[in-house]
Structures are given as C-alpha cells and as structure tokens.
Design a protein around this motif. Structure first.
Motif, PDB file in Angstrom:
ATOM      1  N   LYS A  89      41.615  20.061  67.216  1.00 48.03           N
ATOM      2  CA  LYS A  89      40.817  19.818  68.649  1.00 48.03           C
ATOM      3  C   LYS A  89      41.043  21.707  68.369  1.00 48.03           C
ATOM      4  CE  LYS A  89      42.331  16.215  71.043  1.00 48.03           C
ATOM      5  NZ  LYS A  89      43.441  15.525  71.901  1.00 48.03           N
ATOM      6  N   TYR A 107      37.028  22.828  69.735  1.00 49.90           N
ATOM      7  CA  TYR A 107      36.844  21.625  71.233  1.00 49.90           C
ATOM      8  C   TYR A 107      37.059  20.326  71.127  1.00 49.90           C
ATOM      9  CZ  TYR A 107      34.832  20.289  66.636  1.00 49.90           C
ATOM     10  OH  TYR A 107      34.857  19.474  64.725  1.00 49.90           O
ATOM     11  N   ASN A 108      37.234  19.289  72.270  1.00 50.83           N
ATOM     12  CA  ASN A 108      37.254  18.298  72.386  1.00 50.83           C
ATOM     13  C   ASN A 108      36.222  17.332  71.833  1.00 50.83           C
ATOM     14  OD1 ASN A 108      40.743  19.299  72.401  1.00 50.83           O
ATOM     15  ND2 ASN A 108      39.577  19.705  75.038  1.00 50.83           N
ATOM     16  N   SER A 109      36.672  16.012  71.780  1.00 50.31           N
ATOM     17  CA  SER A 109      35.599  14.831  71.493  1.00 50.31           C
ATOM     18  C   SER A 109      36.692  13.689  70.991  1.00 50.31           C
ATOM     19  CB  SER A 109      35.261  15.444  69.853  1.00 50.31           C
ATOM     20  OG  SER A 109      35.813  14.886  68.935  1.00 50.31           O
ATOM     21  N   ALA A 116      31.279  16.241  66.861  1.00 51.25           N
ATOM     22  CA  ALA A 116      30.706  15.832  68.143  1.00 51.25           C
ATOM     23  C   ALA A 116      30.846  17.134  69.536  1.00 51.25           C
ATOM     24  CB  ALA A 116      30.697  14.347  68.830  1.00 51.25           C
ATOM     25  N   ASN A 117      30.372  18.139  70.386  1.00 49.87           N
ATOM     26  CA  ASN A 117      30.940  18.806  70.662  1.00 49.87           C
ATOM     27  C   ASN A 117      31.028  20.442  70.476  1.00 49.87           C
ATOM     28  OD1 ASN A 117      30.558  16.712  73.112  1.00 49.87           O
ATOM     29  ND2 ASN A 117      33.274  15.619  73.103  1.00 49.87           N
ATOM     30  N   ASP A 152      27.592  23.662  66.582  1.00 44.56           N
ATOM     31  CA  ASP A 152      26.096  22.796  64.970  1.00 44.56           C
ATOM     32  C   ASP A 152      25.638  23.946  64.943  1.00 44.56           C
ATOM     33  OD1 ASP A 152      25.033  20.200  64.306  1.00 44.56           O
ATOM     34  OD2 ASP A 152      23.755  20.131  66.135  1.00 44.56           O
ATOM     35  N   TYR A 192      25.668  18.179  63.271  1.00 42.52           N
ATOM     36  CA  TYR A 192      26.166  17.141  63.957  1.00 42.52           C
ATOM     37  C   TYR A 192      25.158  16.085  63.795  1.00 42.52           C
ATOM     38  CZ  TYR A 192      27.530  13.553  67.368  1.00 42.52           C
ATOM     39  OH  TYR A 192      28.525  12.345  68.324  1.00 42.52           O
ATOM     40  N   TYR A 204      23.021  13.541  66.934  1.00 42.99           N
ATOM     41  CA  TYR A 204      21.614  13.799  67.960  1.00 42.99           C
ATOM     42  C   TYR A 204      20.372  12.837  67.698  1.00 42.99           C
ATOM     43  CZ  TYR A 204      24.901  17.514  69.660  1.00 42.99           C
ATOM     44  OH  TYR A 204      25.383  18.589  70.632  1.00 42.99           O
TER      45      TYR A 204
END
Length: 327
Positions: free
Chosen positions: A28, A31-33, A211-212, A215, A227, A230
């Motif tokens: 993490k 970002y979190n995903s 993801a999140n 990118d 990524y 998408y």
C-alpha cells in the motif's frame, strides 16, 4: 515529417515489472486497492510492515519521486530481469554501491541500459547515480540494504501470483496490439510536432498491480508501464498522450530550473493533452488532468494560437506559463 519505416507501439507482457509494482501495491505504497487484499499472503508480514514504514522513500507520482524510486522501481523495471539470479545480482550491486559510495560496479554491469536512460529525463545518469549514492543519509543507506533483501527474498513467492495474473494481461495485450496496428500514433505526433520519435518502437508493459495507483509510468524513452485493467478506448487515448510526453520531453529538459517545477510540469502535461485533442481530431477525450489545471491551460493555449497560429512547442509553453503566472 513522415517516415517510410513504421515505428510500432507494442503491448508487452513481462513478469518482473509486474513484480516491482506488486510489491508497491501489496504494501500500500502510494495507493490502496483490491489487489493488496487479494495478495497480502504473498509478502512476509514483517517485510510488509517495513515497506510501509519506509514508503516515503519509494512514493512517486505526478512528475515527482522520492530518494529510492529510481533504484527500486524505474531502473530495475526498465532493465526487466529474467531470473531470480539476475534479480539478486542487481539488488546486491545496489547494496554495494550505497554501502561503499561507489557506483562503478553497478554502472559497468548495466552500462548500456543506463546510457539509454539519458534519452529520457537524465542528461547525465551516471552523475545522478553517483550523487544519489553519495548523498543518502545513513538511515536511508540502512534502508537500501533492508529493502534489497526484501525484494530478493519475496521474488519466488510472486510466481504463484504471476500464474494467476498473467492470463488476463496476455488477453489484454492481444486486444491492445490488434488496435494499435490500426493506428499510427507515433507518425501522427511526428507530423504534428515536426519532431522524430527517437526509437523504432515503443514498448508498453502491461501491469495488473497498479489499480488506483500511478499509471502510464515512463520507464525510459521507449518503455512505459500501463495498468492492464482499463477500457481499451481509454487506454488508446492515453497511449497517444504518452507518445506525446516522450516526443516532447526535450521541453522539460531544456526548461528545467527556469520555472517552478510543478508549474512547468503542469504546463507540459496540459500541452500534450492539448495536442492529443488535435490527434483525435477534436473527439471528446475521456481522461482528465485536473491535477495539472488542464482546462485553464487549454484556455491559455487557445488564446495564444488565435494570436499566432505558427507558435509551437517550447515557445508555446513559455508563453503559456507567462500568462498563467500573471493571472
């Protein structure tokens, strides 16, 4: 200008760059995903805690980076190691370089890769590496040693993750490569700007772990990491955008230090999107760059071009920044 030899954009499936971003995602960092929760088992608990504790040394995004971003993310992902032995060799050399304030062995081993990096953001990559290794604080040097061991130690466990993730990435790569054969974004950008793309191909490494997160992460002039999850149409728009950021990178290199860094970067990204709108022939581009104040810069660039239709590139961005700063 146009070239008789097509310069292809190729979506690639590569394990090691995915591993690098897997480490960031599960810890993490940035970002979190859902990906982090799905694969929390794939990194030792104490290693996860250490990575998160030292996340500020690895974070990056929107044109900025941290002390260890290059050594632990962008350079190794650019090189793309093929085996556990190659991974271990690299991180052992990173440890040695930092411990001994001496990059010679690292520079000798990866000389060709490092030289290519000078076509991207660093005019003197060897000087940058030397500065980096010599100026890390003692605590950061200890962190380099610990992180290197973490990246080596957890590599084998990633095999199970890769077996799960790679099929969807392969599927996306096939769809994307089919679409990319129908377009010639590099030629369109060369014709629009009057500049040459410096390589005969542009590689897009597809990644399922970001993801999140950040990118379109440029690994070098001719390599980028996207990524894989998408919508294809959105991805195509942003691929063209990234061709533009690379063909116009000389703007950043020539103007760096003359303006506030974030202002210059915002003007640059907004200019690329402004040109990308022309590439897509005024179709509605779906991606937003509001973090770079793209709508305001669009207004400014339109005003300037109405006054001088021949202005381009550096002249346009300099005048754009001047108007931005007085308003």
């Amino acid at each position: 200008m146009s070239n008789t030899n097509r310069k292809d954009i190729i979506a690639r499936v590569e394990k090691f760059p995915n591993y690098i971003f897997h480490m960031l995602a599960v810890a993490k960092i940035n970002y979190n995903s859902y990906y982090a929760d799905k694969y929390i088992w794939s990194i030792e608990n104490h290693d996860l805690e250490y990575l998160y504790k030292n996340r500020k040394l690895l974070e990056f995004g929107n044109g900025s980076s941290s002390d260890l971003t290059y050594l632990f993310i962008f350079l190794p992902a650019y090189i793309n190691f093929q085996s556990k032995g190659e991974v271990e060799k690299y991180f052992q050399l990173v440890k040695y370089s930092v411990e001994n304030n001496n990059i010679q062995l690292l520079a000798d081993e990866y000389y060709d890769y490092l030289l290519e990096q000078e076509n991207w953001t660093y005019d003197n990559i060897f000087g940058y590496l030397e500065y980096l290794c010599n100026n890390l604080h003692l605590k950061s040097k200890e962190t380099v040693k610990a992180l290197s061991d973490i990246y080596i130690r957890n590599y084998d466990k990633y095999d199970k993750v890769w077996e799960i993730e790679k099929d969807n990435i392969i599927k996306t790569s096939k769809e994307l490569n089919k679409r990319l054969l129908e377009e010639d974004y590099i030629l369109k950008w060369e014709n629009l700007t009057g500049l040459d793309f410096l390589y005969d191909k542009y590689e897009l490494v597809l990644c399922s772990a970001n993801a999140n997160g950040p990118d379109a992460n440029s690994l070098g002039y001719e390599r980028n990491l996207f990524y894989s999850g998408y919508d294809i149409d959105k991805t195509m728009e942003f691929i063209s955008h990234e061709v533009g950021t690379h063909i116009l990178i000389h703007i950043i290199k020539e103007l760096w230090g003359q303006y506030h860094g974030q202002t210059l970067y915002s003007a640059y990204e907004s200019l690329v999107k402004f040109y990308n709108n022309i590439i897509f022939e005024e179709q509605q581009i779906s991606y937003s760059l509001e973090q770079f104040n793209d709508n305001r810069f669009f207004q400014i660039y339109n005003e300037i071009i109405e006054e001088n239709s021949d202005i381009k590139g550096i002249d346009l961005i300099c005048e754009g920044i001047r108007r931005w700063e007085v308003k």
